[in-house]
Scaffold this active site. Structure first.
Site, PDB file in Angstrom:
ATOM      1  N   PHE A 181      89.860  72.689  49.919  1.00 17.19           N
ATOM      2  CA  PHE A 181      90.753  73.833  49.708  1.00 17.19           C
ATOM      3  C   PHE A 181      91.552  74.147  50.978  1.00 17.19           C
ATOM      4  O   PHE A 181      92.749  74.429  50.912  1.00 17.19           O
ATOM      5  CB  PHE A 181      89.960  75.074  49.276  1.00 17.19           C
ATOM      6  CG  PHE A 181      89.447  75.037  47.844  1.00 17.19           C
ATOM      7  CD1 PHE A 181      89.723  73.975  46.993  1.00 17.19           C
ATOM      8  CD2 PHE A 181      88.682  76.097  47.343  1.00 17.19           C
ATOM      9  CE1 PHE A 181      89.248  73.947  45.675  1.00 17.19           C
ATOM     10  CE2 PHE A 181      88.208  76.090  46.033  1.00 17.19           C
ATOM     11  CZ  PHE A 181      88.485  75.004  45.198  1.00 17.19           C
ATOM     12  N   TYR A 200      71.422  61.104  45.412  1.00 16.98           N
ATOM     13  CA  TYR A 200      71.276  62.053  46.526  1.00 16.98           C
ATOM     14  C   TYR A 200      70.071  62.972  46.278  1.00 16.98           C
ATOM     15  O   TYR A 200      69.177  63.061  47.112  1.00 16.98           O
ATOM     16  CB  TYR A 200      72.564  62.863  46.637  1.00 16.98           C
ATOM     17  CG  TYR A 200      72.617  63.823  47.800  1.00 16.98           C
ATOM     18  CD1 TYR A 200      72.816  63.381  49.101  1.00 16.98           C
ATOM     19  CD2 TYR A 200      72.487  65.197  47.595  1.00 16.98           C
ATOM     20  CE1 TYR A 200      72.883  64.277  50.168  1.00 16.98           C
ATOM     21  CE2 TYR A 200      72.562  66.099  48.649  1.00 16.98           C
ATOM     22  CZ  TYR A 200      72.758  65.635  49.925  1.00 16.98           C
ATOM     23  OH  TYR A 200      72.823  66.525  50.977  1.00 16.98           O
ATOM     24  N   VAL A 223      85.073  73.369  50.600  1.00 17.37           N
ATOM     25  CA  VAL A 223      85.728  74.180  51.624  1.00 17.37           C
ATOM     26  C   VAL A 223      86.811  73.360  52.330  1.00 17.37           C
ATOM     27  O   VAL A 223      87.969  73.798  52.456  1.00 17.37           O
ATOM     28  CB  VAL A 223      84.712  74.750  52.647  1.00 17.37           C
ATOM     29  CG1 VAL A 223      85.429  75.472  53.775  1.00 17.37           C
ATOM     30  CG2 VAL A 223      83.724  75.687  51.957  1.00 17.37           C
ATOM     31  N   ASN A 278      74.900  74.865  50.991  1.00 20.05           N
ATOM     32  CA  ASN A 278      76.274  74.486  51.404  1.00 20.05           C
ATOM     33  C   ASN A 278      76.679  75.087  52.744  1.00 20.05           C
ATOM     34  O   ASN A 278      76.691  76.308  52.896  1.00 20.05           O
ATOM     35  CB  ASN A 278      77.295  74.936  50.352  1.00 20.05           C
ATOM     36  CG  ASN A 278      77.054  74.282  49.005  1.00 20.05           C
ATOM     37  OD1 ASN A 278      75.987  74.451  48.423  1.00 20.05           O
ATOM     38  ND2 ASN A 278      78.017  73.519  48.528  1.00 20.05           N
ATOM     39  N   GLN A 306      75.198  77.413  39.396  1.00 18.92           N
ATOM     40  CA  GLN A 306      75.048  78.501  40.368  1.00 18.92           C
ATOM     41  C   GLN A 306      74.079  78.073  41.467  1.00 18.92           C
ATOM     42  O   GLN A 306      73.206  77.239  41.254  1.00 18.92           O
ATOM     43  CB  GLN A 306      74.549  79.770  39.686  1.00 18.92           C
ATOM     44  CG  GLN A 306      73.289  79.555  38.883  1.00 18.92           C
ATOM     45  CD  GLN A 306      72.802  80.828  38.196  1.00 18.92           C
ATOM     46  OE1 GLN A 306      73.436  81.867  38.274  1.00 18.92           O
ATOM     47  NE2 GLN A 306      71.661  80.747  37.546  1.00 18.92           N
ATOM     48  N   GLY A 358      66.797  61.025  46.000  1.00 13.79           N
ATOM     49  CA  GLY A 358      66.541  60.426  47.315  1.00 13.79           C
ATOM     50  C   GLY A 358      65.961  61.464  48.266  1.00 13.79           C
ATOM     51  O   GLY A 358      64.975  61.217  48.973  1.00 13.79           O
TER      52      GLY A 358
HETATM   53  P1  NAD Z   1      77.971  64.140  57.201  1.00  7.28           P
HETATM   54  O1  NAD Z   1      78.320  63.175  56.128  1.00  7.28           O
HETATM   55  O2  NAD Z   1      79.057  64.667  58.058  1.00  7.28           O
HETATM   56  O3  NAD Z   1      76.866  63.544  58.171  1.00  7.28           O
HETATM   57  C1  NAD Z   1      75.985  62.524  57.818  1.00  7.28           C
HETATM   58  C2  NAD Z   1      75.896  61.568  59.002  1.00  7.28           C
HETATM   59  O4  NAD Z   1      74.952  60.527  58.692  1.00  7.28           O
HETATM   60  C3  NAD Z   1      77.224  60.863  59.286  1.00  7.28           C
HETATM   61  O5  NAD Z   1      77.462  60.856  60.664  1.00  7.28           O
HETATM   62  C4  NAD Z   1      77.012  59.462  58.732  1.00  7.28           C
HETATM   63  O6  NAD Z   1      77.824  58.487  59.356  1.00  7.28           O
HETATM   64  C5  NAD Z   1      75.526  59.281  59.010  1.00  7.28           C
HETATM   65  N1  NAD Z   1      74.913  58.268  58.142  1.00  7.28           N
HETATM   66  C6  NAD Z   1      75.045  58.114  56.805  1.00  7.28           C
HETATM   67  N2  NAD Z   1      74.333  57.067  56.372  1.00  7.28           N
HETATM   68  C7  NAD Z   1      73.706  56.544  57.473  1.00  7.28           C
HETATM   69  C8  NAD Z   1      72.841  55.435  57.686  1.00  7.28           C
HETATM   70  N3  NAD Z   1      72.443  54.672  56.672  1.00  7.28           N
HETATM   71  N4  NAD Z   1      72.422  55.195  58.952  1.00  7.28           N
HETATM   72  C9  NAD Z   1      72.812  55.957  59.990  1.00  7.28           C
HETATM   73  N5  NAD Z   1      73.647  57.015  59.852  1.00  7.28           N
HETATM   74  C10 NAD Z   1      74.084  57.298  58.596  1.00  7.28           C
HETATM   75  O7  NAD Z   1      77.203  65.330  56.454  1.00  7.28           O
HETATM   76  P2  NAD Z   1      76.581  66.678  57.042  1.00  7.28           P
HETATM   77  O8  NAD Z   1      77.111  67.792  56.236  1.00  7.28           O
HETATM   78  O9  NAD Z   1      76.666  66.710  58.513  1.00  7.28           O
HETATM   79  O10 NAD Z   1      75.059  66.494  56.604  1.00  7.28           O
HETATM   80  C11 NAD Z   1      74.040  66.154  57.523  1.00  7.28           C
HETATM   81  C12 NAD Z   1      72.699  66.186  56.809  1.00  7.28           C
HETATM   82  O11 NAD Z   1      72.452  67.490  56.280  1.00  7.28           O
HETATM   83  C13 NAD Z   1      72.614  65.217  55.624  1.00  7.28           C
HETATM   84  O12 NAD Z   1      71.340  64.649  55.595  1.00  7.28           O
HETATM   85  C14 NAD Z   1      72.824  66.102  54.427  1.00  7.28           C
HETATM   86  O13 NAD Z   1      72.184  65.599  53.285  1.00  7.28           O
HETATM   87  C15 NAD Z   1      72.190  67.404  54.887  1.00  7.28           C
HETATM   88  N6  NAD Z   1      72.756  68.564  54.171  1.00  7.28           N
HETATM   89  C16 NAD Z   1      74.003  69.032  54.485  1.00  7.28           C
HETATM   90  C17 NAD Z   1      74.520  70.103  53.759  1.00  7.28           C
HETATM   91  C18 NAD Z   1      75.877  70.687  54.073  1.00  7.28           C
HETATM   92  O14 NAD Z   1      76.320  71.557  53.323  1.00  7.28           O
HETATM   93  N7  NAD Z   1      76.578  70.311  55.110  1.00  7.28           N
HETATM   94  C19 NAD Z   1      73.782  70.663  52.726  1.00  7.28           C
HETATM   95  C20 NAD Z   1      72.536  70.122  52.429  1.00  7.28           C
HETATM   96  C21 NAD Z   1      72.015  69.085  53.170  1.00  7.28           C
HETATM   97  N1  UDP Z   2      84.855  71.752  43.806  1.00  3.62           N
HETATM   98  C1  UDP Z   2      86.097  72.161  43.361  1.00  3.62           C
HETATM   99  N2  UDP Z   2      87.202  71.576  43.904  1.00  3.62           N
HETATM  100  C2  UDP Z   2      87.133  70.627  44.881  1.00  3.62           C
HETATM  101  C3  UDP Z   2      85.857  70.220  45.346  1.00  3.62           C
HETATM  102  C4  UDP Z   2      84.732  70.799  44.768  1.00  3.62           C
HETATM  103  O1  UDP Z   2      86.224  73.040  42.489  1.00  3.62           O
HETATM  104  O2  UDP Z   2      88.188  70.156  45.323  1.00  3.62           O
HETATM  105  C5  UDP Z   2      83.654  72.404  43.241  1.00  3.62           C
HETATM  106  C6  UDP Z   2      82.562  71.446  42.776  1.00  3.62           C
HETATM  107  O3  UDP Z   2      82.775  71.055  41.449  1.00  3.62           O
HETATM  108  C7  UDP Z   2      81.319  72.313  42.944  1.00  3.62           C
HETATM  109  C8  UDP Z   2      81.653  73.217  44.131  1.00  3.62           C
HETATM  110  O4  UDP Z   2      83.067  73.156  44.279  1.00  3.62           O
HETATM  111  O5  UDP Z   2      81.128  73.109  41.802  1.00  3.62           O
HETATM  112  C9  UDP Z   2      81.004  72.764  45.431  1.00  3.62           C
HETATM  113  O6  UDP Z   2      81.279  71.393  45.603  1.00  3.62           O
HETATM  114  P1  UDP Z   2      80.879  70.575  46.902  1.00  3.62           P
HETATM  115  O7  UDP Z   2      81.270  69.162  46.638  1.00  3.62           O
HETATM  116  O8  UDP Z   2      81.425  71.242  48.098  1.00  3.62           O
HETATM  117  O9  UDP Z   2      79.305  70.723  47.017  1.00  3.62           O
HETATM  118  P2  UDP Z   2      78.075  70.668  45.978  1.00  3.62           P
HETATM  119  O10 UDP Z   2      78.588  70.518  44.580  1.00  3.62           O
HETATM  120  O11 UDP Z   2      77.275  69.506  46.412  1.00  3.62           O
HETATM  121  O12 UDP Z   2      77.418  71.976  46.171  1.00  3.62           O
END
Ligand code: NAD
Ligand code: UDP
Length: 310
Positions: free
Chosen positions: A189, A143, A186, A172, A273, A146
């Site tokens: 929990f 991830y 989130v 997040n 963090q 990528g």
């Molecule tokens: P999500 O998993 O709900 O959404 C991702 C969407 O992409 C899904 O609808 C999935 O089906 C689609 N998808 C995955 N692989 C695909 C492929 N090969 N071809 C076409 N569609 C595909 O996640 P999200 O939280 O909505 O995240 C959306 C974007 O924002 C992502 O790129 C993610 O990396 C980025 N992002 C989200 C967060 C967050 O906290 N929500 C944080 C950082 C970055």
């Molecule tokens: N986490 C946790 N319990 C859970 C899921 C996640 O304590 O059931 C922790 C995880 O180890 C991380 C933080 O919560 O430290 C945020 O995790 P999340 O998967 O939401 O996002 P990311 O690690 O990609 O920020």
């Protein structure tokens, strides 16, 4: 304005489609439904300005649009680690296909990048100039790396071909339409608390994250996309920082019930963090999140309460 949203049936993508439709865009929502669901955009089906297309971003595509938002990529660690090779392909080939299309048709293109490009950060809070500390061979690398290559491609298409790019580094974000089995903290929990199950804390729970409500984030997307020159990268997130123990306590206080905390091993390379410095977004986009975690948890809990009762 004709706009393509890849990953449009996902959590953030579906909120973005709603906002674009509200703003009068013609929206093409493209998704392979790996972590997205048709139900997220069901209310838009039948709207003459909305089109839903099943397609995988790792395969080339062609649409006549003015703007492209590239969100396709699973975002939750268990989902992106399920098939890590596919995750890297989705980020890298997805970016190449969006950029190739943008170059060909002269569209502006937005990349949903991530705070994960900073890895397990050595500076705090994270500014856009920080280059990051990512383990290239760890379980999060599919991830993180990528998304880093995707950023590289965005800036090279911009420098080499003059493609108009907008890169957001998203911290997040949570809210309604996350999957109940999404695996992110989130939703885990909230669902555990609503089911009366114990909350699963990974590690000692003292690691921190900063949580932004979905609507606030989407406002940031729109402001960045519509800015006349800012390429980014721009941090978008809520600077309120919480330990996972604090998050668990806050959710338990709101949901009530008898759930306790249980402690589980910390997954590999889990950042200790994370907190965005949003000075750039605030100065250039006049953007800052409106909802605190306390306020954003209420509609999120209500969404899951309704979903679980269906
Ligand atoms: P999500 O998993 O709900 O959404 C991702 C969407 O992409 C899904 O609808 C999935 O089906 C689609 N998808 C995955 N692989 C695909 C492929 N090969 N071809 C076409 N569609 C595909 O996640 P999200 O939280 O909505 O995240 C959306 C974007 O924002 C992502 O790129 C993610 O990396 C980025 N992002 C989200 C967060 C967050 O906290 N929500 C944080 C950082 C970055
Ligand atoms: N986490 C946790 N319990 C859970 C899921 C996640 O304590 O059931 C922790 C995880 O180890 C991380 C933080 O919560 O430290 C945020 O995790 P999340 O998967 O939401 O996002 P990311 O690690 O990609 O920020």
């Amino acid at each position: 304005m004709r706009t393509l949203v890849t990953g449009g049936a996902g959590f953030l993508g579906s909120h973005l489609c709603d906002r674009l439709i509200k703003d009068g865009h013609d929206v093409i929502c493209m998704d392979n439904y790996f972590t997205g669901r048709k139900r997220n955009v069901l209310h838009l089906i039948g709207n003459p300005n909305f089109e839903l297309v099943r397609h995988d971003v790792t395969e080339p595509f062609m649409f006549e649009v003015d703007q492209i938002f590239n969100l396709a990529c699973p975002a939750s660690p268990p989902h992106y680690q399920h098939n890590p090779i596919k995750t890297t392909k989705t980020s890298v080939l997805g970016a190449m296909h969006c950029l190739g299309l943008a170059k060909r048709i002269g569209a502006r293109v937005f990349q949903a990048s991530t705070s994960e490009v900073y890895g397990d950060p050595e500076i705090h809070p994270q500014t856009e100039s920080y280059k990051g500390s990512v383990n290239p061979i760890g379980i999060r690398a599919c991830y993180d790396e990528g998304k880093r290559v995707a950023e590289t491609l965005f800036f090279d298409y911009h420098r080499q071909h003059g493609v108009e790019i907008r890169v957001a580094r998203i911290f997040n974000t949570y809210g309604p339409r996350m999957l109940p089995d999404d695996g992110r903290v989130v939703s885990n929990f909230v669902v555990q608390a609503l089911r009366g199950e114990d909350l699963t804390i990974y590690g000692d729970g003292l690691q921190t994250r900063s949580f932004c409500y979905a609507d606030d984030l989407i406002e940031g997307f729109i402001r960045l996309m519509n800015h006349d020159q800012l390429t980014g990268p721009v941090n978008l997130g809520n600077p309120g920082e919480f330990t996972m123990l604090e998050l668990a306590e806050q959710i338990l206080k709101k949901v009530g019930g008898k759930s306790k905390l249980t402690f589980h091993p910390l997954p590999g390379d889990d950042p200790k963090q994370r907190c965005p410095d949003i000075t750039l977004a605030s100065e250039q986009l006049s953007w800052k999140p409106k909802l605190s975690l306390d306020e954003g948890l209420d509609p999120t809990i209500e969404y899951f309460r309704k979903l679980l009762s269906e």
